[in-house]
Design a protein around this motif. Sequence first.
Motif: not given
Length: 235
Positions: A167-170, A219-225
């Motif tokens: 997650i840090k890398v992303f 996380m700074q994101f929302e997930l899409v799966e």
Amino acid sequence: QVSDKIQILASTKDVNVTSYYAKSCNFYGLQFHPEVTHSDFGEKILKNFSVDICGCSQTWTSKLFVENTVKKLQNTIGDDKVILGLSGGVDSTVAGVLIHRAIGKKLTCVFVDNGLLRKNEFEAVLESYKNLCLNIIGVDSKDKFYKDLFGKIDPEEKRKSIGKVFIKVFEEQANKIGDIKWLAQGTIYPDVIESAGAASGKAEVIKSHHNVGGLPEKMQFELVEPLKELFKDDK
């Protein structure tokens, strides 16, 4: 018949109850695995349950899944940008192709060398992706993973470490690109099942997958799966 509420449907010489029906809640229970190849009439049992009892229409096809998923992704993501974590495997690659169909160049794929790949796998995977027309960035982050894994022995702790560093890398790559709202992953249903305890606290953990139970809480994101309700062979 054990009571007016529970009806035994099947037994064996050694097991008194191998399947039963609870009338009050319309609930069926099985004490064996009809899906395995050596279960007699397993396919028939599953079809009777899904079609005759549950009323499933049997209209699902992979083509229909692709069409509906692309539409759903377009409605969910809109004009936002997405970063996708590629693993080099089937799951994340299929997810990447579906999302690319939905939003095109607004998708950026990231393949990370975490130092745990096979020899020359990083270069080979990047080469193999060239024909898919996906916007792919290769990132060498071995040192970050080695540093966080150093001294850790417990497998579950290692998996959580890997998930955290991914997650840090992303996030670093997303900040370079700018305006990334979504993190896409190739999560499939077995990942969710095996990580259930870690993710929900309601089941025993088999192992926390870094893309489910291994994710950090913030996380700074929302997930899409797009594949999270499929098994491997559904794809």
